[in-house]
Motif scaffolding. Sequence first.
Motif, mmCIF file in Angstrom:
data_model
loop_
_atom_site.group_PDB
_atom_site.id
_atom_site.type_symbol
_atom_site.label_atom_id
_atom_site.label_comp_id
_atom_site.label_asym_id
_atom_site.label_seq_id
_atom_site.Cartn_x
_atom_site.Cartn_y
_atom_site.Cartn_z
ATOM 1 N N PHE A 47 5.766 90.528 122.023
ATOM 2 C CA PHE A 47 5.418 89.711 123.196
ATOM 3 C C PHE A 47 5.931 90.359 124.476
ATOM 4 O O PHE A 47 6.259 89.672 125.440
ATOM 5 C CB PHE A 47 5.981 88.294 123.084
ATOM 6 C CG PHE A 47 5.179 87.366 122.225
ATOM 7 C CD1 PHE A 47 4.646 86.191 122.744
ATOM 8 C CD2 PHE A 47 4.961 87.640 120.890
ATOM 9 C CE1 PHE A 47 3.918 85.323 121.945
ATOM 10 C CE2 PHE A 47 4.236 86.785 120.080
ATOM 11 C CZ PHE A 47 3.709 85.624 120.612
ATOM 12 N N GLY A 48 6.080 91.685 124.496
ATOM 13 C CA GLY A 48 6.595 92.385 125.663
ATOM 14 C C GLY A 48 8.106 92.523 125.687
ATOM 15 O O GLY A 48 8.655 93.094 126.621
ATOM 16 N N CYS A 49 8.779 92.020 124.675
ATOM 17 C CA CYS A 49 10.235 92.133 124.586
ATOM 18 C C CYS A 49 10.597 93.208 123.559
ATOM 19 O O CYS A 49 9.843 93.450 122.620
ATOM 20 C CB CYS A 49 10.851 90.789 124.178
ATOM 21 S SG CYS A 49 10.725 89.540 125.477
ATOM 22 N N SER A 50 11.751 93.833 123.735
ATOM 23 C CA SER A 50 12.109 94.948 122.849
ATOM 24 C C SER A 50 13.530 94.834 122.308
ATOM 25 O O SER A 50 14.222 95.827 122.136
ATOM 26 C CB SER A 50 11.939 96.274 123.595
ATOM 27 O OG SER A 50 12.735 96.273 124.764
ATOM 28 N N TYR A 123 6.634 81.679 116.919
ATOM 29 C CA TYR A 123 5.936 82.963 116.893
ATOM 30 C C TYR A 123 5.006 83.027 115.683
ATOM 31 O O TYR A 123 4.242 83.971 115.538
ATOM 32 C CB TYR A 123 6.926 84.131 116.835
ATOM 33 C CG TYR A 123 7.776 84.300 118.070
ATOM 34 C CD1 TYR A 123 7.228 84.738 119.275
ATOM 35 C CD2 TYR A 123 9.144 84.053 118.022
ATOM 36 C CE1 TYR A 123 8.025 84.907 120.405
ATOM 37 C CE2 TYR A 123 9.946 84.216 119.151
ATOM 38 C CZ TYR A 123 9.371 84.641 120.330
ATOM 39 O OH TYR A 123 10.153 84.814 121.452
ATOM 40 N N GLY A 124 5.137 82.060 114.771
ATOM 41 C CA GLY A 124 4.261 81.983 113.614
ATOM 42 C C GLY A 124 4.789 82.668 112.369
ATOM 43 O O GLY A 124 4.030 82.934 111.442
ATOM 44 N N GLY A 129 13.237 83.956 115.533
ATOM 45 C CA GLY A 129 12.467 84.687 116.541
ATOM 46 C C GLY A 129 13.244 84.611 117.833
ATOM 47 O O GLY A 129 13.448 83.528 118.386
ATOM 48 N N GLY A 130 13.718 85.718 118.320
ATOM 49 C CA GLY A 130 14.638 85.743 119.452
ATOM 50 C C GLY A 130 14.049 85.322 120.783
ATOM 51 O O GLY A 130 12.860 85.015 120.919
ATOM 52 N N ALA A 131 14.906 85.337 121.784
ATOM 53 C CA ALA A 131 14.541 84.945 123.148
ATOM 54 C C ALA A 131 13.538 85.932 123.737
ATOM 55 O O ALA A 131 13.684 87.143 123.577
ATOM 56 C CB ALA A 131 15.805 84.906 124.009
ATOM 57 N N CYS A 132 12.542 85.396 124.405
ATOM 58 C CA CYS A 132 11.554 86.242 125.092
ATOM 59 C C CYS A 132 10.818 85.387 126.123
ATOM 60 O O CYS A 132 9.617 85.175 126.021
ATOM 61 C CB CYS A 132 10.579 86.860 124.093
ATOM 62 S SG CYS A 132 9.435 88.063 124.829
ATOM 63 N N LEU A 178 25.598 74.739 120.631
ATOM 64 C CA LEU A 178 25.979 75.770 121.596
ATOM 65 C C LEU A 178 24.734 76.087 122.397
ATOM 66 O O LEU A 178 23.659 76.298 121.810
ATOM 67 C CB LEU A 178 26.413 77.054 120.886
ATOM 68 C CG LEU A 178 27.817 77.158 120.361
ATOM 69 C CD1 LEU A 178 27.983 78.470 119.583
ATOM 70 C CD2 LEU A 178 28.812 77.096 121.491
ATOM 71 N N GLU A 179 24.851 76.134 123.719
ATOM 72 C CA GLU A 179 23.700 76.452 124.550
ATOM 73 C C GLU A 179 23.940 77.758 125.287
ATOM 74 O O GLU A 179 24.837 77.857 126.127
ATOM 75 C CB GLU A 179 23.438 75.319 125.557
ATOM 76 C CG GLU A 179 22.184 75.557 126.381
ATOM 77 C CD GLU A 179 21.905 74.415 127.323
ATOM 78 O OE1 GLU A 179 21.124 73.527 126.939
ATOM 79 O OE2 GLU A 179 22.482 74.401 128.422
ATOM 80 N N ALA A 180 23.131 78.756 124.926
ATOM 81 C CA ALA A 180 23.216 80.061 125.574
ATOM 82 C C ALA A 180 22.047 80.204 126.550
ATOM 83 O O ALA A 180 21.112 79.398 126.539
ATOM 84 C CB ALA A 180 23.191 81.169 124.536
ATOM 85 N N LEU A 181 22.084 81.243 127.366
ATOM 86 C CA LEU A 181 21.073 81.453 128.401
ATOM 87 C C LEU A 181 20.427 82.813 128.217
ATOM 88 O O LEU A 181 21.018 83.723 127.649
ATOM 89 C CB LEU A 181 21.733 81.388 129.782
ATOM 90 C CG LEU A 181 22.604 80.162 130.044
ATOM 91 C CD1 LEU A 181 23.363 80.317 131.359
ATOM 92 C CD2 LEU A 181 21.755 78.894 130.053
ATOM 93 N N TYR A 182 19.194 82.932 128.731
ATOM 94 C CA TYR A 182 18.562 84.249 128.728
ATOM 95 C C TYR A 182 17.475 84.297 129.771
ATOM 96 O O TYR A 182 16.753 83.325 129.993
ATOM 97 C CB TYR A 182 17.951 84.588 127.365
ATOM 98 C CG TYR A 182 17.681 86.071 127.208
ATOM 99 C CD1 TYR A 182 18.719 86.977 127.057
ATOM 100 C CD2 TYR A 182 16.392 86.568 127.261
ATOM 101 C CE1 TYR A 182 18.482 88.344 126.942
ATOM 102 C CE2 TYR A 182 16.138 87.920 127.144
ATOM 103 C CZ TYR A 182 17.193 88.805 126.982
ATOM 104 O OH TYR A 182 16.968 90.153 126.880
ATOM 105 N N GLN A 183 17.374 85.464 130.438
ATOM 106 C CA GLN A 183 16.350 85.730 131.426
ATOM 107 C C GLN A 183 15.871 87.142 131.225
ATOM 108 O O GLN A 183 16.681 88.051 131.063
ATOM 109 C CB GLN A 183 16.909 85.556 132.831
ATOM 110 C CG GLN A 183 15.915 85.846 133.924
ATOM 111 C CD GLN A 183 16.502 85.584 135.323
ATOM 112 O OE1 GLN A 183 17.650 85.176 135.460
ATOM 113 N NE2 GLN A 183 15.698 85.821 136.332
ATOM 114 N N ARG A 184 14.553 87.329 131.213
ATOM 115 C CA ARG A 184 14.051 88.703 131.070
ATOM 116 C C ARG A 184 14.320 89.505 132.322
ATOM 117 O O ARG A 184 14.128 89.018 133.419
ATOM 118 C CB ARG A 184 12.545 88.688 130.784
ATOM 119 C CG ARG A 184 12.351 88.294 129.358
ATOM 120 C CD ARG A 184 11.068 88.587 128.694
ATOM 121 N NE ARG A 184 10.332 89.768 128.968
ATOM 122 C CZ ARG A 184 9.012 89.805 128.825
ATOM 123 N NH1 ARG A 184 8.340 88.734 128.480
ATOM 124 N NH2 ARG A 184 8.370 90.920 129.028
#
Length: 185
Positions: A47-50, A123-124, A129-132, A178-184
């Motif tokens: 999905f454009g993430c690596s 993601y099916g 399925g990680g953050a993206c 636990l709440e973590a954060l992520y931004q591309r």
Amino acid sequence: MSTFAARMAFPAMMLAAVAANAGAFELTSTDMANGQPLTSRQEYQGFGCSGDNLSPQLSWSGAPAGTKAFAVFAYDPDAPTGSGWWHWQVVNIPAGVSSLATGAGDPARQLMPAGAVQRNNDYGQPGFGGACPPQGQGVHRYQFTVYALASTLELPENASAALTGYMVKANALGSATLEALYQRP
């Protein structure tokens, strides 16, 4: 103490007992911290993430009395879908288990305890399925929650994430998040 005073005190004592028990159930991780960003290790690959697409290590303690199994969810309420995004749903983790290793969310690694079932993520595919999050969306919240269940769950093989969530919450004795954060970038 009058009968009326005793009746009024009983609900307050019950609430205090429930609050004390609820505070005892705790979720921790060596791979992430509450309110802090996830790393590329927990980023999806696709999905454009690596990223490495590795589920984080999780440990829990203080489960409520009567716990027969656990469930672990990872959920992004900020996904632009109208219903959030399920990154991971694991049910029927045996009651004697109190942690999952880094990468346990990859079915190919076979790190999940016997009896645990990884449902399809949004993601099916089964497992983690990680953050993206979409670029330009800002910071998303990733809520990792362990649920203590009153019984193991019998779910259809193709149960939706909504049905799985409903059944977990209907059978939950308690939960810890636990709440973590992520931004591309």
